[in-house]
Design an enzyme around this catalytic site. Structure first.
Site, PDB file in Angstrom:
ATOM      1  N   PRO A 237      41.289 -15.497  13.885  1.00  0.00           N
ATOM      2  CA  PRO A 237      40.617 -16.632  14.526  1.00  0.00           C
ATOM      3  C   PRO A 237      40.307 -17.769  13.566  1.00  0.00           C
ATOM      4  CG  PRO A 237      39.126 -14.763  14.289  1.00  0.00           C
ATOM      5  CD  PRO A 237      40.491 -14.264  13.955  1.00  0.00           C
ATOM      6  N   PHE A 238      40.094 -17.459  12.285  1.00  0.00           N
ATOM      7  CA  PHE A 238      39.734 -18.504  11.328  1.00  0.00           C
ATOM      8  C   PHE A 238      40.799 -18.650  10.244  1.00  0.00           C
ATOM      9  CE2 PHE A 238      35.818 -16.747  13.122  1.00  0.00           C
ATOM     10  CZ  PHE A 238      35.363 -17.875  13.778  1.00  0.00           C
ATOM     11  N   GLU A 255      36.467 -14.058   9.521  1.00  0.00           N
ATOM     12  CA  GLU A 255      35.007 -14.225   9.392  1.00  0.00           C
ATOM     13  C   GLU A 255      34.586 -15.682   9.485  1.00  0.00           C
ATOM     14  OE1 GLU A 255      31.199 -12.886   6.617  1.00  0.00           O
ATOM     15  OE2 GLU A 255      33.213 -12.209   6.086  1.00  0.00           O
ATOM     16  N   LYS A 275      29.733  -7.137   7.569  1.00  0.00           N
ATOM     17  CA  LYS A 275      29.489  -6.072   6.597  1.00  0.00           C
ATOM     18  C   LYS A 275      29.623  -4.745   7.325  1.00  0.00           C
ATOM     19  CE  LYS A 275      29.146  -7.547   2.549  1.00  0.00           C
ATOM     20  NZ  LYS A 275      30.232  -7.114   1.660  1.00  0.00           N
TER      21      LYS A 275
END
Length: 458
Positions: A237-238, A255, A275
Protein backbone atom coordinates in the site's frame (compact mmCIF):
# COMPACT_ATOMS: atom_id res chain seq x y z
CA UNK A 1 -4.63 23.50 -13.86
CA UNK A 2 -3.87 21.81 -17.18
CA UNK A 3 -4.60 18.14 -17.88
CA UNK A 4 -4.23 15.64 -20.68
CA UNK A 5 -5.70 12.12 -20.57
CA UNK A 6 -3.89 8.98 -21.76
CA UNK A 7 -5.79 5.72 -22.27
CA UNK A 8 -3.35 2.84 -21.75
CA UNK A 9 -3.13 -0.52 -19.96
CA UNK A 10 0.23 0.46 -18.44
CA UNK A 11 0.31 0.12 -14.66
CA UNK A 12 1.75 2.90 -12.48
CA UNK A 13 4.87 0.85 -11.74
CA UNK A 14 5.37 0.09 -15.45
CA UNK A 15 5.02 3.77 -16.35
CA UNK A 16 7.46 4.73 -13.61
CA UNK A 17 9.96 2.17 -14.87
CA UNK A 18 9.76 3.51 -18.43
CA UNK A 19 10.28 7.09 -17.25
CA UNK A 20 13.21 6.20 -14.98
CA UNK A 21 14.96 4.26 -17.75
CA UNK A 22 14.32 6.56 -20.71
CA UNK A 23 13.96 9.98 -19.04
CA UNK A 24 16.25 9.77 -15.98
CA UNK A 25 16.63 13.57 -15.77
CA UNK A 26 12.90 13.87 -14.97
CA UNK A 27 13.61 12.91 -11.31
CA UNK A 28 10.63 10.57 -11.27
CA UNK A 29 8.96 9.93 -7.90
CA UNK A 30 6.25 7.24 -7.66
CA UNK A 31 4.04 6.81 -4.59
CA UNK A 32 1.42 4.04 -4.48
CA UNK A 33 -0.46 6.15 -1.93
CA UNK A 34 -2.80 3.41 -0.64
CA UNK A 35 -3.84 2.45 -4.18
CA UNK A 36 -4.27 6.07 -5.36
CA UNK A 37 -0.93 6.16 -7.20
CA UNK A 38 0.84 9.38 -8.11
CA UNK A 39 3.95 9.86 -10.26
CA UNK A 40 5.74 13.18 -9.91
CA UNK A 41 8.01 14.33 -12.76
CA UNK A 42 10.15 17.37 -13.64
CA UNK A 43 9.96 19.23 -10.30
CA UNK A 44 9.80 23.03 -10.34
CA UNK A 45 12.33 23.14 -7.50
CA UNK A 46 14.20 20.34 -5.75
CA UNK A 47 16.36 20.10 -2.65
CA UNK A 48 18.91 17.29 -2.32
CA UNK A 49 20.59 16.92 1.07
CA UNK A 50 24.07 15.42 1.29
CA UNK A 51 26.48 15.09 4.17
CA UNK A 52 30.25 15.44 4.21
CA UNK A 53 31.17 16.56 7.69
CA UNK A 54 28.27 19.03 7.50
CA UNK A 55 24.83 19.06 5.92
CA UNK A 56 24.71 20.66 2.48
CA UNK A 57 21.60 21.46 0.46
CA UNK A 58 21.76 21.37 -3.34
CA UNK A 59 18.84 23.43 -4.66
CA UNK A 60 17.86 23.26 -8.34
CA UNK A 61 15.03 24.58 -10.48
CA UNK A 62 13.69 23.86 -13.96
CA UNK A 63 15.60 26.83 -15.39
CA UNK A 64 18.84 24.94 -14.60
CA UNK A 65 19.69 27.39 -11.85
CA UNK A 66 21.39 25.74 -8.90
CA UNK A 67 23.01 26.64 -5.63
CA UNK A 68 24.68 24.69 -2.84
CA UNK A 69 24.77 25.95 0.72
CA UNK A 70 25.34 24.64 4.25
CA UNK A 71 22.29 24.10 6.41
CA UNK A 72 21.01 22.22 9.44
CA UNK A 73 18.15 19.79 9.88
CA UNK A 74 16.01 22.47 11.53
CA UNK A 75 16.98 25.28 9.15
CA UNK A 76 16.12 23.14 6.12
CA UNK A 77 12.76 22.25 7.69
CA UNK A 78 12.05 25.96 8.20
CA UNK A 79 13.13 26.77 4.63
CA UNK A 80 10.65 24.20 3.28
CA UNK A 81 7.87 25.55 5.49
CA UNK A 82 8.54 29.10 4.26
CA UNK A 83 8.53 27.89 0.64
CA UNK A 84 5.23 26.05 1.15
CA UNK A 85 3.52 29.21 2.41
CA UNK A 86 4.06 30.88 -0.99
CA UNK A 87 1.38 28.72 -2.62
CA UNK A 88 -2.39 28.72 -2.48
CA UNK A 89 -3.84 25.69 -0.76
CA UNK A 90 -5.66 22.89 -2.56
CA UNK A 91 -7.11 20.37 -0.15
CA UNK A 92 -5.77 16.89 -0.87
CA UNK A 93 -8.70 14.91 0.58
CA UNK A 94 -6.43 11.87 0.76
CA UNK A 95 -4.70 12.55 -2.56
CA UNK A 96 -1.82 14.56 -3.95
CA UNK A 97 -2.69 17.94 -5.49
CA UNK A 98 0.39 20.18 -5.31
CA UNK A 99 3.27 20.12 -2.89
CA UNK A 100 6.47 18.31 -1.96
CA UNK A 101 7.35 14.68 -2.71
CA UNK A 102 10.47 12.74 -1.72
CA UNK A 103 12.20 11.11 1.23
CA UNK A 104 14.03 11.85 4.47
CA UNK A 105 16.55 9.17 5.40
CA UNK A 106 16.95 7.51 8.77
CA UNK A 107 20.56 8.64 9.11
CA UNK A 108 19.78 12.35 8.82
CA UNK A 109 17.10 12.33 11.52
CA UNK A 110 19.11 10.04 13.83
CA UNK A 111 22.16 12.31 13.39
CA UNK A 112 19.94 15.22 14.47
CA UNK A 113 19.26 13.38 17.75
CA UNK A 114 22.98 12.72 18.29
CA UNK A 115 25.64 14.23 15.96
CA UNK A 116 28.01 11.30 16.59
CA UNK A 117 25.65 9.01 14.63
CA UNK A 118 27.08 8.54 11.14
CA UNK A 119 25.35 9.37 7.86
CA UNK A 120 25.86 7.02 4.92
CA UNK A 121 28.39 8.60 2.54
CA UNK A 122 28.23 8.96 -1.24
CA UNK A 123 24.46 9.19 -1.54
CA UNK A 124 21.69 11.70 -0.72
CA UNK A 125 20.49 11.59 2.89
CA UNK A 126 17.23 13.32 1.93
CA UNK A 127 15.46 14.73 -1.11
CA UNK A 128 12.28 16.76 -1.60
CA UNK A 129 10.91 18.23 -4.81
CA UNK A 130 8.03 20.54 -5.62
CA UNK A 131 6.18 18.42 -8.17
CA UNK A 132 3.69 20.68 -9.93
CA UNK A 133 3.59 18.19 -12.83
CA UNK A 134 2.39 14.66 -12.13
CA UNK A 135 0.55 11.64 -13.46
CA UNK A 136 -2.67 10.72 -11.71
CA UNK A 137 -4.04 7.26 -12.48
CA UNK A 138 -7.58 6.18 -13.27
CA UNK A 139 -9.13 2.89 -14.35
CA UNK A 140 -8.48 3.55 -18.06
CA UNK A 141 -4.99 5.03 -17.89
CA UNK A 142 -3.74 8.27 -16.43
CA UNK A 143 -4.03 12.05 -16.54
CA UNK A 144 -1.04 14.32 -16.97
CA UNK A 145 -1.68 17.19 -14.54
CA UNK A 146 0.09 20.55 -14.46
CA UNK A 147 -0.63 22.99 -11.62
CA UNK A 148 0.24 26.60 -12.43
CA UNK A 149 -1.68 29.49 -10.89
CA UNK A 150 -0.02 32.12 -13.11
CA UNK A 151 -1.38 30.90 -16.48
CA UNK A 152 2.22 30.80 -17.72
CA UNK A 153 2.69 30.22 -21.49
CA UNK A 154 6.12 28.66 -20.90
CA UNK A 155 4.55 26.18 -18.49
CA UNK A 156 1.93 25.20 -21.08
CA UNK A 157 4.67 24.65 -23.67
CA UNK A 158 6.62 22.48 -21.20
CA UNK A 159 3.52 20.41 -20.48
CA UNK A 160 2.96 19.84 -24.21
CA UNK A 161 6.59 18.73 -24.56
CA UNK A 162 6.15 16.27 -21.67
CA UNK A 163 2.88 14.98 -23.17
CA UNK A 164 4.61 14.23 -26.46
CA UNK A 165 7.44 12.46 -24.64
CA UNK A 166 4.99 10.32 -22.69
CA UNK A 167 3.18 9.30 -25.87
CA UNK A 168 6.53 8.11 -27.20
CA UNK A 169 7.31 6.19 -24.01
CA UNK A 170 4.02 4.30 -24.24
CA UNK A 171 5.26 2.65 -27.43
CA UNK A 172 8.39 1.25 -25.78
CA UNK A 173 8.79 -2.25 -24.34
CA UNK A 174 9.76 -2.81 -20.75
CA UNK A 175 13.25 -4.31 -20.48
CA UNK A 176 13.70 -7.76 -18.98
CA UNK A 177 15.23 -7.61 -15.48
CA UNK A 178 18.35 -9.69 -14.94
CA UNK A 179 18.28 -11.99 -11.89
CA UNK A 180 20.34 -10.74 -8.97
CA UNK A 181 21.32 -12.54 -5.79
CA UNK A 182 21.61 -10.56 -2.58
CA UNK A 183 24.14 -11.81 -0.03
CA UNK A 184 24.00 -11.09 3.71
CA UNK A 185 26.71 -9.03 5.37
CA UNK A 186 26.14 -10.86 8.67
CA UNK A 187 26.23 -14.57 9.35
CA UNK A 188 23.83 -15.91 11.94
CA UNK A 189 26.80 -15.95 14.35
CA UNK A 190 27.37 -12.23 13.68
CA UNK A 191 23.72 -11.57 14.38
CA UNK A 192 24.00 -13.55 17.62
CA UNK A 193 26.84 -11.32 18.84
CA UNK A 194 24.83 -8.14 18.18
CA UNK A 195 21.74 -9.72 19.74
CA UNK A 196 23.66 -10.59 22.93
CA UNK A 197 25.03 -7.06 23.17
CA UNK A 198 21.50 -5.72 22.75
CA UNK A 199 20.33 -7.89 25.63
CA UNK A 200 23.14 -6.55 27.80
CA UNK A 201 21.94 -3.00 27.16
CA UNK A 202 18.37 -3.99 28.01
CA UNK A 203 19.43 -5.72 31.22
CA UNK A 204 21.51 -2.68 32.19
CA UNK A 205 18.44 -0.46 31.84
CA UNK A 206 19.67 1.58 28.85
CA UNK A 207 16.67 0.63 26.75
CA UNK A 208 13.43 -1.34 26.72
CA UNK A 209 13.63 -2.34 23.07
CA UNK A 210 16.06 -2.07 20.15
CA UNK A 211 15.15 -2.52 16.50
CA UNK A 212 18.21 -4.50 15.41
CA UNK A 213 18.60 -4.79 11.63
CA UNK A 214 20.92 -6.48 9.16
CA UNK A 215 21.83 -5.90 5.52
CA UNK A 216 21.91 -7.86 2.25
CA UNK A 217 23.65 -6.43 -0.83
CA UNK A 218 23.98 -7.11 -4.57
CA UNK A 219 25.41 -5.64 -7.75
CA UNK A 220 22.65 -4.27 -10.00
CA UNK A 221 22.56 -1.96 -12.99
CA UNK A 222 19.40 -0.25 -11.76
CA UNK A 223 16.31 -0.77 -9.62
CA UNK A 224 13.76 0.72 -12.01
CA UNK A 225 13.63 -2.38 -14.23
CA UNK A 226 12.65 -4.51 -11.19
CA UNK A 227 9.86 -2.21 -9.97
CA UNK A 228 6.91 -3.64 -11.99
CA UNK A 229 7.62 -7.26 -10.98
CA UNK A 230 8.29 -6.47 -7.32
CA UNK A 231 5.28 -4.19 -6.82
CA UNK A 232 3.11 -6.59 -8.83
CA UNK A 233 4.12 -9.37 -6.47
CA UNK A 234 3.90 -7.44 -3.19
CA UNK A 235 1.05 -4.98 -3.94
CA UNK A 236 2.32 -2.85 -1.05
CA UNK A 237 0.00 0.00 0.00
CA UNK A 238 2.86 2.43 0.66
CA UNK A 239 5.21 1.41 -2.15
CA UNK A 240 7.40 4.07 -3.71
CA UNK A 241 10.20 4.66 -6.17
CA UNK A 242 12.57 7.57 -6.62
CA UNK A 243 15.42 8.21 -9.04
CA UNK A 244 17.72 11.22 -8.69
CA UNK A 245 20.90 11.03 -10.72
CA UNK A 246 22.54 7.67 -9.92
CA UNK A 247 20.62 7.12 -6.67
CA UNK A 248 17.45 5.01 -6.52
CA UNK A 249 14.99 3.94 -3.84
CA UNK A 250 12.53 1.08 -4.44
CA UNK A 251 10.19 0.52 -1.52
CA UNK A 252 7.36 -1.98 -1.06
CA UNK A 253 6.53 -0.76 2.43
CA UNK A 254 3.39 -1.94 4.21
CA UNK A 255 3.75 0.63 7.01
CA UNK A 256 2.13 4.05 7.34
CA UNK A 257 4.14 6.59 9.29
CA UNK A 258 1.83 9.63 9.16
CA UNK A 259 -1.31 10.56 7.29
CA UNK A 260 -2.14 14.26 7.66
CA UNK A 261 -5.69 15.35 6.82
CA UNK A 262 -7.93 18.38 7.30
CA UNK A 263 -11.04 18.27 9.43
CA UNK A 264 -13.05 21.18 10.88
CA UNK A 265 -10.38 23.69 9.94
CA UNK A 266 -7.42 21.96 11.60
CA UNK A 267 -4.85 19.33 10.66
CA UNK A 268 -5.28 15.84 12.11
CA UNK A 269 -3.00 12.87 11.70
CA UNK A 270 -3.06 9.10 11.91
CA UNK A 271 -0.07 6.86 12.52
CA UNK A 272 -0.12 3.05 12.43
CA UNK A 273 3.04 1.54 13.97
CA UNK A 274 3.84 -2.08 13.16
CA UNK A 275 5.38 -4.29 15.84
CA UNK A 276 4.89 -8.05 15.86
CA UNK A 277 5.36 -10.42 12.92
CA UNK A 278 4.56 -13.98 11.87
CA UNK A 279 5.22 -15.54 8.44
CA UNK A 280 2.39 -16.44 6.07
CA UNK A 281 1.80 -20.12 5.20
CA UNK A 282 0.31 -21.76 2.11
CA UNK A 283 -1.80 -24.07 4.29
CA UNK A 284 -4.81 -21.98 5.33
CA UNK A 285 -5.21 -23.72 8.69
CA UNK A 286 -1.57 -23.23 9.64
CA UNK A 287 -1.71 -19.63 8.39
CA UNK A 288 -4.68 -18.97 10.70
CA UNK A 289 -2.81 -20.57 13.62
CA UNK A 290 0.16 -18.28 13.03
CA UNK A 291 -2.16 -15.29 12.91
CA UNK A 292 -3.83 -16.29 16.20
CA UNK A 293 -0.46 -16.96 17.79
CA UNK A 294 0.59 -13.39 16.99
CA UNK A 295 -2.68 -11.93 18.28
CA UNK A 296 -2.19 -13.65 21.65
CA UNK A 297 1.57 -13.19 22.01
CA UNK A 298 2.38 -11.43 25.28
CA UNK A 299 5.85 -10.57 23.98
CA UNK A 300 4.54 -8.96 20.76
CA UNK A 301 1.76 -7.09 22.56
CA UNK A 302 4.25 -5.58 25.01
CA UNK A 303 6.60 -4.69 22.13
CA UNK A 304 3.77 -2.98 20.26
CA UNK A 305 2.63 -1.15 23.39
CA UNK A 306 6.10 0.31 23.96
CA UNK A 307 6.10 1.83 20.49
CA UNK A 308 2.53 3.11 20.89
CA UNK A 309 3.60 4.92 24.07
CA UNK A 310 6.69 6.32 22.32
CA UNK A 311 4.63 7.68 19.43
CA UNK A 312 1.99 9.11 21.74
CA UNK A 313 4.80 10.94 23.49
CA UNK A 314 6.18 12.22 20.15
CA UNK A 315 2.79 13.50 19.06
CA UNK A 316 2.01 15.02 22.45
CA UNK A 317 4.57 17.74 21.68
CA UNK A 318 2.50 18.95 18.73
CA UNK A 319 -1.11 18.02 19.53
CA UNK A 320 -3.82 19.87 21.35
CA UNK A 321 -4.09 18.91 25.01
CA UNK A 322 -6.03 15.66 25.32
CA UNK A 323 -6.12 15.22 21.53
CA UNK A 324 -3.95 12.11 21.21
CA UNK A 325 -6.07 8.95 21.07
CA UNK A 326 -5.47 5.25 20.40
CA UNK A 327 -8.71 3.99 18.82
CA UNK A 328 -7.28 0.60 17.79
CA UNK A 329 -4.57 -1.46 19.49
CA UNK A 330 -2.91 -4.74 18.50
CA UNK A 331 -4.95 -5.42 15.35
CA UNK A 332 -3.64 -8.15 13.03
CA UNK A 333 -3.16 -7.15 9.38
CA UNK A 334 -2.05 -9.69 6.77
CA UNK A 335 0.30 -8.94 3.87
CA UNK A 336 1.82 -10.97 1.05
CA UNK A 337 4.56 -12.59 3.13
CA UNK A 338 3.77 -11.83 6.79
CA UNK A 339 1.10 -11.11 9.39
CA UNK A 340 1.73 -7.90 11.36
CA UNK A 341 0.40 -6.48 14.62
CA UNK A 342 -0.69 -2.90 13.98
CA UNK A 343 -2.02 -0.21 16.31
CA UNK A 344 -3.64 3.08 15.31
CA UNK A 345 -2.95 6.45 16.94
CA UNK A 346 -4.85 9.65 16.16
CA UNK A 347 -4.02 13.26 17.01
CA UNK A 348 -5.21 16.81 16.30
CA UNK A 349 -2.38 19.29 15.79
CA UNK A 350 -2.13 22.46 17.84
CA UNK A 351 -1.22 25.24 15.35
CA UNK A 352 1.95 23.46 14.21
CA UNK A 353 2.98 23.08 10.57
CA UNK A 354 2.74 19.47 9.39
CA UNK A 355 6.35 19.57 8.11
CA UNK A 356 7.55 20.47 11.61
CA UNK A 357 5.69 17.45 12.98
CA UNK A 358 7.17 15.19 10.29
CA UNK A 359 10.76 16.36 10.82
CA UNK A 360 10.37 16.44 14.61
CA UNK A 361 8.98 12.91 14.88
CA UNK A 362 11.68 11.17 12.82
CA UNK A 363 13.05 8.58 12.94
CA UNK A 364 9.89 6.53 13.44
CA UNK A 365 9.71 4.81 16.82
CA UNK A 366 8.76 1.46 15.30
CA UNK A 367 12.21 1.15 13.70
CA UNK A 368 14.34 2.53 16.55
CA UNK A 369 13.14 1.27 19.91
CA UNK A 370 12.58 3.01 23.22
CA UNK A 371 13.71 5.43 24.49
CA UNK A 372 14.34 6.71 20.96
CA UNK A 373 17.57 8.70 21.34
CA UNK A 374 19.37 5.97 23.30
CA UNK A 375 18.04 3.32 20.91
CA UNK A 376 19.53 5.21 17.93
CA UNK A 377 22.89 5.40 19.70
CA UNK A 378 22.91 1.65 20.35
CA UNK A 379 21.85 0.93 16.76
CA UNK A 380 24.76 3.05 15.53
CA UNK A 381 27.16 1.07 17.71
CA UNK A 382 25.93 -2.43 16.85
CA UNK A 383 24.88 -2.39 13.19
CA UNK A 384 27.33 -3.02 10.38
CA UNK A 385 26.92 0.35 8.61
CA UNK A 386 24.72 3.46 8.48
CA UNK A 387 21.21 2.68 7.25
CA UNK A 388 20.96 5.46 4.67
CA UNK A 389 17.39 5.92 3.45
CA UNK A 390 16.23 2.64 5.04
CA UNK A 391 13.91 3.23 8.01
CA UNK A 392 13.43 6.85 7.00
CA UNK A 393 10.22 8.04 5.37
CA UNK A 394 8.94 8.61 1.83
CA UNK A 395 5.77 10.39 0.77
CA UNK A 396 4.17 13.72 -0.08
CA UNK A 397 3.04 16.87 1.69
CA UNK A 398 0.53 19.10 -0.06
CA UNK A 399 0.95 22.81 0.52
CA UNK A 400 -2.21 22.80 2.66
CA UNK A 401 -0.51 20.45 5.16
CA UNK A 402 -2.24 17.23 4.07
CA UNK A 403 -0.11 14.27 3.07
CA UNK A 404 0.87 10.63 3.48
CA UNK A 405 4.29 9.30 4.55
CA UNK A 406 5.43 5.70 4.85
CA UNK A 407 8.13 4.04 6.91
CA UNK A 408 10.91 2.96 4.54
CA UNK A 409 10.97 -0.72 5.41
CA UNK A 410 10.99 -3.52 2.77
CA UNK A 411 13.12 -1.05 0.83
CA UNK A 412 16.02 -1.42 -1.59
CA UNK A 413 18.37 1.52 -2.08
CA UNK A 414 21.12 1.80 -4.65
CA UNK A 415 24.08 4.09 -5.13
CA UNK A 416 27.20 2.02 -5.83
CA UNK A 417 25.62 -1.25 -4.69
CA UNK A 418 22.02 -2.22 -4.09
CA UNK A 419 21.18 -3.06 -0.50
CA UNK A 420 18.17 -4.14 1.50
CA UNK A 421 17.83 -4.37 5.26
CA UNK A 422 15.49 -6.19 7.64
CA UNK A 423 15.15 -6.34 11.39
CA UNK A 424 12.87 -6.62 14.35
CA UNK A 425 12.32 -5.29 17.84
CA UNK A 426 14.50 -6.97 20.48
CA UNK A 427 13.10 -7.08 24.01
CA UNK A 428 14.13 -8.98 27.12
CA UNK A 429 11.76 -11.78 26.06
CA UNK A 430 13.24 -12.15 22.55
CA UNK A 431 14.97 -15.30 21.35
CA UNK A 432 17.85 -14.90 18.92
CA UNK A 433 16.91 -17.70 16.51
CA UNK A 434 13.33 -16.44 16.21
CA UNK A 435 14.42 -12.84 15.65
CA UNK A 436 16.96 -13.89 13.01
CA UNK A 437 14.27 -15.90 11.20
CA UNK A 438 11.89 -12.95 11.39
CA UNK A 439 14.39 -10.86 9.40
CA UNK A 440 14.45 -13.52 6.69
CA UNK A 441 10.64 -13.80 6.69
CA UNK A 442 10.34 -10.07 6.08
CA UNK A 443 12.62 -9.91 3.04
CA UNK A 444 12.38 -13.47 1.70
CA UNK A 445 9.79 -12.73 -0.98
CA UNK A 446 11.68 -9.60 -2.06
CA UNK A 447 14.99 -11.46 -2.37
CA UNK A 448 13.24 -14.21 -4.35
CA UNK A 449 11.78 -11.61 -6.73
CA UNK A 450 15.24 -10.32 -7.55
CA UNK A 451 16.82 -13.77 -7.75
CA UNK A 452 14.12 -15.14 -10.08
CA UNK A 453 13.24 -11.94 -11.86
CA UNK A 454 10.54 -12.33 -14.47
CA UNK A 455 9.95 -9.93 -17.34
CA UNK A 456 7.01 -7.65 -16.72
CA UNK A 457 4.30 -7.77 -19.37
CA UNK A 458 4.95 -5.06 -21.90
Amino acid sequence: MLTHRFITPRTPSQMTSLIAIHRPHWQVCFLNNTCHPIIGICPAVSWTATFSGNLNIHKNNRQNQSQTYPSTYTDWQNELIAYSKNFSTHSGHGDYTNGLMGFIGYDLSAHHLNPTISIKPNQPCAYLGHYDIYLKFNKNGFDLVGVNDDDDDAFAILLTHIKNNLEGLLTKHLPTPKPARFTPTWTQADYQIAFDQTQEYIEAGDTYQINLTQKWQANLDNLAVHLPHLQGTMNAPFAGFLKINDFEILSVSPELFFEFYQENGSIHLITKPIKGTRPRHNDGQIDEQLKNELANSEKDISENLMIVDLLRNDLGKYAKIGAVKTPKRFAIESFKNVHHMVSTIWAELDNTHALAVLFGSLPAGSITGAPKKRACEIIHELEVAPRGAYCGTMGYMNFDGTGIWNVLIRTVQKSDQAEIWAGGGITIQSKSDEEYQECIDKVGVILACFDNSKPAKS
